[in-house]
Design a protein around this motif. Structure first.
Motif, PDB file in Angstrom:
ATOM      1  N   VAL A 374       0.843  -1.201   0.000  1.00  0.00           N
ATOM      2  CA  VAL A 374       0.000   0.000   0.000  1.00  0.00           C
ATOM      3  C   VAL A 374       0.874   1.246   0.000  1.00  0.00           C
ATOM      4  CG1 VAL A 374      -1.625   1.382   1.365  1.00  0.00           C
ATOM      5  CG2 VAL A 374      -2.023  -1.063   1.069  1.00  0.00           C
ATOM      6  N   TYR A 375       1.893   1.235   0.842  1.00  0.00           N
ATOM      7  CA  TYR A 375       2.801   2.383   0.888  1.00  0.00           C
ATOM      8  C   TYR A 375       3.525   2.555  -0.445  1.00  0.00           C
ATOM      9  CZ  TYR A 375       6.740   5.367   1.978  1.00  0.00           C
ATOM     10  OH  TYR A 375       7.665   6.376   1.940  1.00  0.00           O
ATOM     11  N   ARG A 376       4.083   1.449  -0.984  1.00  0.00           N
ATOM     12  CA  ARG A 376       4.875   1.524  -2.210  1.00  0.00           C
ATOM     13  C   ARG A 376       4.033   2.017  -3.382  1.00  0.00           C
ATOM     14  NH1 ARG A 376       5.970  -1.309  -6.700  1.00  0.00           N
ATOM     15  NH2 ARG A 376       4.496  -2.972  -6.173  1.00  0.00           N
ATOM     16  N   LEU A 377       2.862   1.434  -3.564  1.00  0.00           N
ATOM     17  CA  LEU A 377       2.004   1.818  -4.676  1.00  0.00           C
ATOM     18  C   LEU A 377       1.446   3.224  -4.494  1.00  0.00           C
ATOM     19  CD1 LEU A 377       0.134  -1.569  -5.203  1.00  0.00           C
ATOM     20  CD2 LEU A 377       1.918  -0.577  -6.655  1.00  0.00           C
ATOM     21  N   GLY A 378       1.251   3.615  -3.246  1.00  0.00           N
ATOM     22  CA  GLY A 378       0.818   4.978  -2.977  1.00  0.00           C
ATOM     23  C   GLY A 378       1.867   5.983  -3.414  1.00  0.00           C
ATOM     24  N   VAL A 379       3.121   5.694  -3.104  1.00  0.00           N
ATOM     25  CA  VAL A 379       4.222   6.568  -3.526  1.00  0.00           C
ATOM     26  C   VAL A 379       4.246   6.709  -5.042  1.00  0.00           C
ATOM     27  CG1 VAL A 379       6.735   6.733  -3.682  1.00  0.00           C
ATOM     28  CG2 VAL A 379       5.670   6.196  -1.488  1.00  0.00           C
ATOM     29  N   GLU A 380       4.086   5.601  -5.742  1.00  0.00           N
ATOM     30  CA  GLU A 380       4.085   5.649  -7.198  1.00  0.00           C
ATOM     31  C   GLU A 380       3.005   6.579  -7.727  1.00  0.00           C
ATOM     32  OE1 GLU A 380       3.652   1.751  -8.777  1.00  0.00           O
ATOM     33  OE2 GLU A 380       5.698   1.101  -8.259  1.00  0.00           O
ATOM     34  N   ARG A 381       1.877   6.660  -7.011  1.00  0.00           N
ATOM     35  CA  ARG A 381       0.732   7.454  -7.461  1.00  0.00           C
ATOM     36  C   ARG A 381       0.659   8.816  -6.787  1.00  0.00           C
ATOM     37  NH1 ARG A 381       0.385   2.444  -8.165  1.00  0.00           N
ATOM     38  NH2 ARG A 381      -0.896   1.478  -9.783  1.00  0.00           N
ATOM     39  N   GLY A 382       1.711   9.187  -6.065  1.00  0.00           N
ATOM     40  CA  GLY A 382       1.791  10.535  -5.522  1.00  0.00           C
ATOM     41  C   GLY A 382       1.090  10.754  -4.196  1.00  0.00           C
ATOM     42  N   VAL A 383       1.012   9.706  -3.378  1.00  0.00           N
ATOM     43  CA  VAL A 383       0.437   9.846  -2.031  1.00  0.00           C
ATOM     44  C   VAL A 383       1.361   9.160  -1.031  1.00  0.00           C
ATOM     45  CG1 VAL A 383      -1.525   9.420  -0.515  1.00  0.00           C
ATOM     46  CG2 VAL A 383      -1.920   9.863  -2.946  1.00  0.00           C
ATOM     47  N   LEU A 384       1.679   9.846   0.059  1.00  0.00           N
ATOM     48  CA  LEU A 384       2.491   9.273   1.129  1.00  0.00           C
ATOM     49  C   LEU A 384       1.576   8.852   2.262  1.00  0.00           C
ATOM     50  CD1 LEU A 384       5.394  11.900   1.276  1.00  0.00           C
ATOM     51  CD2 LEU A 384       5.277   9.788  -0.083  1.00  0.00           C
ATOM     52  N   PHE A 385       1.365   7.542   2.401  1.00  0.00           N
ATOM     53  CA  PHE A 385       0.584   7.011   3.515  1.00  0.00           C
ATOM     54  C   PHE A 385       1.512   6.664   4.674  1.00  0.00           C
ATOM     55  CE2 PHE A 385      -2.136   5.753  -0.160  1.00  0.00           C
ATOM     56  CZ  PHE A 385      -3.244   6.506   0.183  1.00  0.00           C
ATOM     57  N   GLY A 386       0.989   6.704   5.884  1.00  0.00           N
ATOM     58  CA  GLY A 386       1.778   6.341   7.052  1.00  0.00           C
ATOM     59  C   GLY A 386       1.725   4.851   7.304  1.00  0.00           C
ATOM     60  N   GLU A 387       2.782   4.349   7.947  1.00  0.00           N
ATOM     61  CA  GLU A 387       2.849   2.937   8.315  1.00  0.00           C
ATOM     62  C   GLU A 387       2.979   2.808   9.823  1.00  0.00           C
ATOM     63  OE1 GLU A 387       5.346   0.622   5.145  1.00  0.00           O
ATOM     64  OE2 GLU A 387       6.274   2.576   5.487  1.00  0.00           O
ATOM     65  N   SER A 388       2.689   1.634  10.332  1.00  0.00           N
ATOM     66  CA  SER A 388       2.825   1.372  11.760  1.00  0.00           C
ATOM     67  C   SER A 388       4.048   0.516  12.006  1.00  0.00           C
ATOM     68  CB  SER A 388       1.578   0.660  12.291  1.00  0.00           C
ATOM     69  OG  SER A 388       1.687   0.432  13.670  1.00  0.00           O
ATOM     70  N   ARG A 389       4.883   0.964  12.921  1.00  0.00           N
ATOM     71  CA  ARG A 389       6.143   0.303  13.254  1.00  0.00           C
ATOM     72  C   ARG A 389       7.104   0.372  12.058  1.00  0.00           C
ATOM     73  NH1 ARG A 389       5.125  -4.629  17.486  1.00  0.00           N
ATOM     74  NH2 ARG A 389       3.452  -3.649  18.649  1.00  0.00           N
ATOM     75  N   TYR A 390       8.293  -0.151  12.253  1.00  0.00           N
ATOM     76  CA  TYR A 390       9.305  -0.083  11.223  1.00  0.00           C
ATOM     77  C   TYR A 390       9.723  -1.502  10.832  1.00  0.00           C
ATOM     78  CZ  TYR A 390      12.671  -1.187  14.896  1.00  0.00           C
ATOM     79  OH  TYR A 390      13.340  -1.809  15.907  1.00  0.00           O
ATOM     80  N   ALA A 391      10.560  -1.608   9.832  1.00  0.00           N
ATOM     81  CA  ALA A 391      11.124  -2.888   9.384  1.00  0.00           C
ATOM     82  C   ALA A 391      10.047  -3.906   9.004  1.00  0.00           C
ATOM     83  CB  ALA A 391      12.031  -3.473  10.465  1.00  0.00           C
ATOM     84  N   GLY A 392       8.891  -3.404   8.553  1.00  0.00           N
ATOM     85  CA  GLY A 392       7.848  -4.315   8.104  1.00  0.00           C
ATOM     86  C   GLY A 392       7.158  -5.088   9.194  1.00  0.00           C
ATOM     87  N   LEU A 393       7.249  -4.609  10.436  1.00  0.00           N
ATOM     88  CA  LEU A 393       6.633  -5.346  11.540  1.00  0.00           C
ATOM     89  C   LEU A 393       5.135  -5.084  11.670  1.00  0.00           C
ATOM     90  CD1 LEU A 393       9.358  -4.843  14.302  1.00  0.00           C
ATOM     91  CD2 LEU A 393       8.905  -6.908  12.982  1.00  0.00           C
ATOM     92  N   GLY A 394       4.660  -3.995  11.099  1.00  0.00           N
ATOM     93  CA  GLY A 394       3.274  -3.611  11.300  1.00  0.00           C
ATOM     94  C   GLY A 394       2.371  -3.967  10.145  1.00  0.00           C
ATOM     95  N   ASN A 395       1.067  -3.881  10.389  1.00  0.00           N
ATOM     96  CA  ASN A 395       0.078  -4.155   9.345  1.00  0.00           C
ATOM     97  C   ASN A 395      -1.005  -3.078   9.356  1.00  0.00           C
ATOM     98  OD1 ASN A 395      -0.871  -5.351  11.914  1.00  0.00           O
ATOM     99  ND2 ASN A 395      -2.626  -6.030  10.711  1.00  0.00           N
ATOM    100  N   LEU A 396      -0.570  -1.848   9.621  1.00  0.00           N
ATOM    101  CA  LEU A 396      -1.509  -0.742   9.743  1.00  0.00           C
ATOM    102  C   LEU A 396      -1.119   0.360   8.778  1.00  0.00           C
ATOM    103  CD1 LEU A 396      -3.769  -0.166  12.183  1.00  0.00           C
ATOM    104  CD2 LEU A 396      -2.241   1.761  12.544  1.00  0.00           C
ATOM    105  N   ILE A 397      -2.117   0.990   8.169  1.00  0.00           N
ATOM    106  CA  ILE A 397      -1.907   2.163   7.325  1.00  0.00           C
ATOM    107  C   ILE A 397      -2.555   3.360   8.021  1.00  0.00           C
ATOM    108  CG2 ILE A 397      -2.464   3.269   5.128  1.00  0.00           C
ATOM    109  CD1 ILE A 397      -0.306   1.144   4.921  1.00  0.00           C
TER     110      ILE A 397
END
Length: 429
Positions: A374-397
């Motif tokens: 979700v984050y990666r594809l959002g960046v491609e389309r010009g939107v920066l979404f937030g993520e929960s935790r770092y290093a891929g530990l989270g499952n929240l947008i």
């Protein structure tokens, strides 16, 4: 620098050291990278630009102070410090009129811990919540949810972590109220017989930010306050992420109608300038000279920016705007939830909006890879979404843009999210 205003990409050519996006400009809810690409910033740059990036009122206040004096050691008073203290006392809940400043939330959290220990002589224990997050300084890293492969454990202070309610993933299928009472009982057990010696304070976030955006039942906030009162323990609310309008109220403590002894604040107060601190109850004994002093702790440029930021939040009625935008975003997400099985639960309040992604709604299996997509594809389309935790530990947008985001921009970001979720779900069929 070749010019008076900013660095140029030519001046730093060849110095890029990672695959991170290089941001060069920001206005309101938009940011631009070094290729000229525009993004809608649904992170408010680590939830800090409550007012929107580069607000002219904040910029002008900072420039005006820069012309007068850029640095004042904390041994002296200053006009911007006095002005910000006055403004904070006007908006502080209850009698939280004693104010200390730092330049980032971690040190403000440490300031709160120190004040709690000072006011509870002999108390060596601090209790925090599992999944809580209070910063990345040496002390606050120890107070936060466990970090994998943490190399600093040998020299970190020890904190006692207690369970908290998690309504979406409640224990044994309990209803939220029952789990709230269970966790309150476990907290009191920890205070009475879970630690050696007395407890100085219980410290918690009103909504757990980096740990999953977890909101507790209202009974839990009241219950923690009652337990602290019963045992003579200080109650610290870490409002670094929730303060200054983010919840639709100036403070989360107002939203939940619970008054702590100390509030930790930061992020949104500085209008983009580094600024944090604490609000403490009048009855608490303040620090003696030398117990809490930072060379740049009273950075006058940040203090002036803080005054302008709070005045702008009030003048623009951003608490109400956050509430309205949050309700709009939440309704859009609930509508998406009917079409996108990845959305497990939608969370708010205010413009503290998020949703948990799962691969199976029955089992509530965390969809961590999909969250990264979700984050990666959002960046491609010009939107920066937030993520929960770092290093891929989270499952929240997270969707936490500036509080003054214009409705068309917020709508466009949500349209992109809808599109991205559809693409991800199509690819996993």
């Amino acid at each position: 620098m070749s010019g008076k205003d900013a660095f140029t990409t030519e001046e730093v050519a060849g110095l890029k050291s990672s695959d991170k996006i290089t941001l060069v400009r920001a206005r309101g809810s938009l940011v631009w990278d070094d290729t000229g690409k525009e993004y809608i910033d649904c992170t408010a740059q680590a939830w800090s630009n409550n007012l929107g990036a580069n607000d002219p009122r904040v910029v002008e206040a900072a420039i005006a102070q820069t012309r007068e004096m850029m640095h004042i050691r904390p041994n002296f008073d200053s006009l911007p410090r006095r002005a910000l203290v006055k403004k904070l006392r006007e908006i502080a809940p209850g009698n939280l009129n004693q104010i200390g400043f730092a330049l980032h939330g971690s040190l403000a959290g440490e300031m709160a811990m120190k004040l709690a220990v000072k006011n509870r002589p002999g108390a060596q224990n601090l209790i925090v919540l599992q999944d809580g997050y209070h910063g990345r300084s040496l002390a606050t890293l120890g107070a936060s949810w466990p970090h994998p492969n943490n190399p600093f454990l040998p020299i970190q202070p020890r904190f006692t972590r207690v369970p908290h309610p998690y309504p979406y993933r409640s224990r044994l299928g309990m209803d939220p109220e029952m789990e709230s009472q269970l966790c309150l009982g476990l907290l009191e057990d920890a205070i009475v017989k879970g630690v050696d010696g007395p407890v100085a304070a219980v410290m918690m976030e009103p909504i757990q930010g980096n740990g999953g955006h977890i909101e507790f039942p209202r009974s839990y906030y009241k219950g923690v306050r009652e337990i602290c009162d019963r045992h003579g323990i200080l109650f610290i609310l870490d409002e670094v992420q929730t303060g200054f309008g983010r919840m639709g109220t100036m403070w989360a403590s107002e939203y939940y109608d619970v008054l702590p002894d100390i509030i930790v604040f930061g992020k949104g107060v500085g209008g983009g300038f580094p600024l944090a601190g604490i609000l403490a109850d009048d009855r608490l004994t303040w620090f003696d000279e030398g117990e809490d002093a930072l060379t740049f702790g009273h950075f006058p440029v940040s203090l002036a920016a803080g005054v302008a930021t709070i005045e702008a939040i009030q003048a623009d009625n951003l608490c109400a705007k956050a509430k309205e935008s949050g309700e709009y975003a939440t309704q859009r997400l609930l509508e998406m939830q009917k079409r996108h099985k990845l959305i497990g639960e939608v969370r708010c309040p205010g413009l503290m909006v998020s949703f948990e992604l799962v691969t199976d709604r029955e089992k509530k299996t965390p969809a961590r890879h999909e969250s990264q997509e979700v984050y990666r594809l959002g960046v491609e389309r010009g939107v920066l979404f937030g993520e929960s935790r770092y290093a891929g530990l989270g499952n929240l947008i997270k969707i936490k843009p500036p509080l003054d985001i214009e409705r068309p921009l917020l709508a466009r970001a949500l349209d992109v999210l809808d599109e991205v979720l559809g693409i991800i779900e199509e690819n996993v069929k």
